[in-house]
Design an enzyme around this catalytic site. Structure first.
Site, mmCIF file in Angstrom:
data_model
loop_
_atom_site.group_PDB
_atom_site.id
_atom_site.type_symbol
_atom_site.label_atom_id
_atom_site.label_comp_id
_atom_site.label_asym_id
_atom_site.label_seq_id
_atom_site.Cartn_x
_atom_site.Cartn_y
_atom_site.Cartn_z
ATOM 1 N N GLU A 1 -11.192 -9.204 3.347
ATOM 2 C CA GLU A 1 -9.704 -8.713 4.022
ATOM 3 C C GLU A 1 -10.178 -8.686 5.507
ATOM 4 O OE1 GLU A 1 -7.231 -5.795 2.180
ATOM 5 O OE2 GLU A 1 -6.425 -5.188 4.080
ATOM 6 N N HIS B 1 1.169 6.342 1.625
ATOM 7 C CA HIS B 1 1.780 7.200 2.491
ATOM 8 C C HIS B 1 2.917 7.720 1.582
ATOM 9 C CE1 HIS B 1 -1.067 6.987 5.602
ATOM 10 N NE2 HIS B 1 -0.620 5.651 6.005
ATOM 11 N N ARG C 1 -7.015 12.958 0.477
ATOM 12 C CA ARG C 1 -5.822 13.627 1.148
ATOM 13 C C ARG C 1 -4.448 13.091 0.932
ATOM 14 N NH1 ARG C 1 -7.397 10.406 7.145
ATOM 15 N NH2 ARG C 1 -9.224 11.540 6.387
ATOM 16 N N HIS D 1 -3.587 -3.891 7.980
ATOM 17 C CA HIS D 1 -3.902 -3.106 8.694
ATOM 18 C C HIS D 1 -2.741 -3.147 9.946
ATOM 19 C CE1 HIS D 1 -5.738 0.780 9.640
ATOM 20 N NE2 HIS D 1 -5.682 0.696 10.730
ATOM 21 N N THR E 1 -8.083 4.065 8.237
ATOM 22 C CA THR E 1 -9.252 3.154 8.337
ATOM 23 C C THR E 1 -9.463 2.519 9.652
ATOM 24 O OG1 THR E 1 -8.884 2.799 6.062
ATOM 25 C CG2 THR E 1 -10.526 1.470 7.003
ATOM 26 N N ASN F 1 0.914 -1.280 -0.127
ATOM 27 C CA ASN F 1 -0.124 -0.037 0.060
ATOM 28 C C ASN F 1 0.824 1.209 -0.074
ATOM 29 O OD1 ASN F 1 -1.159 2.558 1.073
ATOM 30 N ND2 ASN F 1 -2.971 1.013 1.642
ATOM 31 N N ARG G 1 -9.230 8.239 -1.089
ATOM 32 C CA ARG G 1 -10.414 8.604 -0.236
ATOM 33 C C ARG G 1 -10.885 9.989 -1.082
ATOM 34 N NH1 ARG G 1 -8.563 6.756 5.256
ATOM 35 N NH2 ARG G 1 -10.296 8.050 6.153
ATOM 36 N N GLU H 1 -8.924 0.484 -3.158
ATOM 37 C CA GLU H 1 -9.538 0.739 -1.542
ATOM 38 C C GLU H 1 -10.420 1.770 -1.989
ATOM 39 O OE1 GLU H 1 -7.354 1.044 1.873
ATOM 40 O OE2 GLU H 1 -6.222 -0.872 1.505
ATOM 41 N N HIS I 1 -5.663 3.545 -1.641
ATOM 42 C CA HIS I 1 -7.039 4.126 -1.042
ATOM 43 C C HIS I 1 -7.162 5.522 -1.572
ATOM 44 C CE1 HIS I 1 -9.897 4.632 2.701
ATOM 45 N NE2 HIS I 1 -10.496 4.893 1.398
HETATM 46 N N1 PXP Z 1 -5.738 -2.916 4.364
HETATM 47 C C1 PXP Z 1 -6.856 -1.864 4.487
HETATM 48 C C2 PXP Z 1 -8.242 -2.138 4.124
HETATM 49 C C3 PXP Z 1 -6.314 -0.632 4.823
HETATM 50 O O1 PXP Z 1 -7.291 0.296 5.015
HETATM 51 C C4 PXP Z 1 -5.155 -0.153 5.227
HETATM 52 C C5 PXP Z 1 -4.765 1.247 5.526
HETATM 53 O O2 PXP Z 1 -4.975 2.303 4.542
HETATM 54 C C6 PXP Z 1 -4.186 -1.212 5.122
HETATM 55 C C7 PXP Z 1 -4.474 -2.492 4.564
HETATM 56 C C8 PXP Z 1 -2.662 -0.825 5.304
HETATM 57 O O3 PXP Z 1 -2.441 -0.573 6.625
HETATM 58 P P1 PXP Z 1 -1.035 -0.133 7.148
HETATM 59 O O4 PXP Z 1 -0.768 1.087 6.422
HETATM 60 O O5 PXP Z 1 -1.000 0.086 8.437
HETATM 61 O O6 PXP Z 1 -0.140 -1.257 6.626
#
Ligand code: PXP
Length: 246
Positions: free
Chosen positions: A155, A10, A53, A199, A105, A7, A49, A74, A47
């Site tokens: 998930e 960030h 953001r 997550h 999330t 992901n 959003r 996402e 994601h």
């Molecule tokens: N899976 C989902 C559905 C999420 O919303 C997120 C956070 O955006 C992640 C995985 C990844 O989480 P993390 O950034 O804490 O690894």
């Protein structure tokens, strides 16, 4: 071997801190995605959003063009995002709950409560050939409801496990959170769904999470992007892949 979805939200968070008005600011999430792909990850997750953001619409378009591995979008279950997915046709969509005031999330979808609206979106997107997963807490009712609306995948939200692990990795709370995830994975697999998880996963807690049965893919963002700040994206992804591989 467990698959890894990286992901890259960030990477865009850092870019947006300085370059809101231009489209070629740094760091570039597409470059990070390509480095992750070169390191051998199995998919890229972003994601989009509603408040934009971090990831922008143009990022999703560029990723779709640039990647050879699947793109997992996402998104909240709102008509604007369903239109974006219908137009861009990512290989996968993960439907997540979304609150504007949250930092990330925070909990899973209430599938049982939003059943009819979710069923409509799931069947629409799956008919377009998109694999749809529902981001849910490891709770029996949510898994039953996901299977009932014919989602192909779920998930599991690993946030409670990650929090318990952070406080004390040897605590009963950590063991119980892992048990709940294992039970949920068995139930989801038994109902014929693909089971992913994500997550709050990082280079330490992922070793314990590996004991959860039937998992196909882990989606990991914050810890990989954080590690990449010091060692670079390729090495950060490679190190996580090594942990997922026996
Ligand atoms: N899976 C989902 C559905 C999420 O919303 C997120 C956070 O955006 C992640 C995985 C990844 O989480 P993390 O950034 O804490 O690894």
């Amino acid at each position: 071997m467990l698959k890894l979805g990286v992901n890259i939200d960030h990477v865009a968070t850092i870019r947006q801190a300085r370059y809101r008005e231009v489209t070629d600011g740094e760091p570039d999430p597409v470059a990070a995605a390509r480095d992750s792909e070169a390191a051998g990850c199995h998919s890229i997750t972003v994601h989009l959003r509603e408040d934009r953001r971090h990831i922008q619409d143009e990022d999703v378009r560029r990723l779709k063009r640039a990647l050879d591995i699947p793109l997992n979008l996402e998104m909240a279950n709102v008509s604007e995002m369903v239109s974006v997915a219908s137009e861009l046709l990512p290989e996968a969509v993960c439907i997540v709950p979304e609150k504007r005031e949250e930092l990330t999330t925070e909990g899973g979808l209430d599938v049982a409560q939003a059943r009819s609206r979710l069923a409509e979106t799931v069947s629409w997107l799956q008919a377009l050939g998109i694999e749809v997963s529902l981001f849910i807490d490891p709770v029996p009712d949510q898994i039953d409801a996901s299977a009932e609306i014919r989602a192909k995948a779920i998930e599991l939200h690993t946030g409670a496990f990650a929090e318990a692990f952070k406080r004390d990795r040897r605590s009963d709370a950590t063991d119980e959170a892992l048990e709940r995830l294992s039970d949920a994975a068995r139930q989801g697999h038994g109902a014929g769904m693909k089971v992913n998880a994500g997550h709050g996963l990082n280079y330490r807690n992922v070793l314990r999470l590996r004991q959860v049965p039937h998992l196909t893919e882990l989606n990991i963002g914050h810890s990989i992007v954080s590690r990449a700040v010091t060692v670079g994206m390729r090495r950060a992804v490679d190190e996580m892949l090594c942990l997922l591989d026996d």
